[in-house]
Design an enzyme around this catalytic site. Sequence first.
Site, PDB file in Angstrom:
ATOM      1  N   ASP A  67       0.817  -1.217   0.000  1.00 32.27           N
ATOM      2  CA  ASP A  67       0.000   0.000   0.000  1.00 32.27           C
ATOM      3  C   ASP A  67       0.849   1.265   0.000  1.00 32.27           C
ATOM      4  OD1 ASP A  67       0.988  -0.305   2.585  1.00 32.27           O
ATOM      5  OD2 ASP A  67      -0.943  -0.815   3.455  1.00 32.27           O
ATOM      6  N   ASP A 136      -7.491  -2.503  14.480  1.00 29.24           N
ATOM      7  CA  ASP A 136      -8.867  -2.777  14.046  1.00 29.24           C
ATOM      8  C   ASP A 136      -8.948  -4.002  13.131  1.00 29.24           C
ATOM      9  OD1 ASP A 136      -7.720  -1.848  11.719  1.00 29.24           O
ATOM     10  OD2 ASP A 136      -9.042  -0.120  11.479  1.00 29.24           O
ATOM     11  N   HIS A 138      -7.131  -4.577  10.374  1.00 33.69           N
ATOM     12  CA  HIS A 138      -6.858  -4.394   8.942  1.00 33.69           C
ATOM     13  C   HIS A 138      -5.592  -5.123   8.509  1.00 33.69           C
ATOM     14  CE1 HIS A 138      -4.540  -0.424   9.943  1.00 33.69           C
ATOM     15  NE2 HIS A 138      -3.663  -1.375   9.711  1.00 33.69           N
ATOM     16  N   GLU A 143      -9.574  -1.825   5.712  1.00 37.62           N
ATOM     17  CA  GLU A 143     -10.139  -1.533   7.021  1.00 37.62           C
ATOM     18  C   GLU A 143     -11.417  -2.350   7.237  1.00 37.62           C
ATOM     19  OE1 GLU A 143      -8.402   0.059   9.013  1.00 37.62           O
ATOM     20  OE2 GLU A 143      -7.584   1.937   8.270  1.00 37.62           O
TER      21      GLU A 143
HETATM   22  P1  PGA Z   1       2.387  -1.114  12.783  1.00 33.58           P
HETATM   23  O1  PGA Z   1       1.250  -1.088  11.662  1.00 33.58           O
HETATM   24  O2  PGA Z   1       3.330  -2.184  12.364  1.00 33.58           O
HETATM   25  O3  PGA Z   1       3.019   0.252  12.716  1.00 33.58           O
HETATM   26  O4  PGA Z   1       1.708  -1.391  14.066  1.00 33.58           O
HETATM   27  C1  PGA Z   1       0.684  -2.302  11.275  1.00 33.58           C
HETATM   28  C2  PGA Z   1      -0.450  -2.053  10.323  1.00 33.58           C
HETATM   29  O5  PGA Z   1      -1.147  -1.035  10.472  1.00 33.58           O
HETATM   30  O6  PGA Z   1      -0.664  -2.885   9.432  1.00 33.58           O
END
Ligand code: PGA
Length: 260
Positions: A67, A136, A138, A143
């Site tokens: 992404d 959450d 995702h 999301e």
């Molecule tokens: P993080 O993000 O590794 O910074 O916790 C993970 C994500 O949002 O997929």
Amino acid sequence: MRIIIEPDYQALSKKAAQIVAQRIKRKPNIVLGLATGLTPLGMYRELVRMHKEEGLDFSKVTTFNLDEYWKIPSSHPQSYHFFMWDNLFSHININPERVYIPSGTVDEVEVYCQWYEEEIRRAGGIDLQILGIGRDGHIGFNEPGSSLSSRTRVKSIAPETIEDNARFFKDKSQVPRYAITMGVGTIMEAKECVLLASGESKAEAIRKCVEGPICAECPASILQLHPRVIVILDEEASQRLNKKEYYRYVEEMSLNLRKG
Ligand code: PGA
């Protein structure tokens, strides 16, 4: 799902890097799907070390990132382009022509998203997809409520994720509201997935992902339907799993079996 519980973040990062390195050695022209965020940073550091000290060779590797923020240029210090070059690509012998990261600034975005999917197919599909997980649930920027068969597209970022990502920006208002992301369906076509999670803040999302029902409310839960997933956790991220001791037992048993 294979669940590996490591004592801490360092051990988790090392384990993930060992798996990636082993797959690269087995197939030097492997196609990797890569993730950004704080979680895979330790794994990238270890891969860089393996390249520098042990000659791990990335020259034939192709990568596709999950992404990118929508409407920030790749030169922006918080862009995922910047992150990947800063933390991995600049330190290894990857061919820049084999690096794919979605562009956050294209005009004809639907055509572009189809092109990105097409390039993945042309490369032979993703052999190994690295994933983080949001609080959450995702994966990528899919999301809650994302179609579980979605493809690469522009997606709105959930308020909880905007809160989480604000720490990387001057303030919350600077966090982009949209991202271009591989879809859940795109991710599910990878031949193998490795999902990493560290820290207590991820424990509930991990419980839903591993033990909850498969539902769009926790997009990561679709991985229960994937034939080859390894979930690597530290103790804190694993603390809400109801069957934690059982997963340890299964892992030990399968290691014994492999040892013969
Ligand atoms: P993080 O993000 O590794 O910074 O916790 C993970 C994500 O949002 O997929």
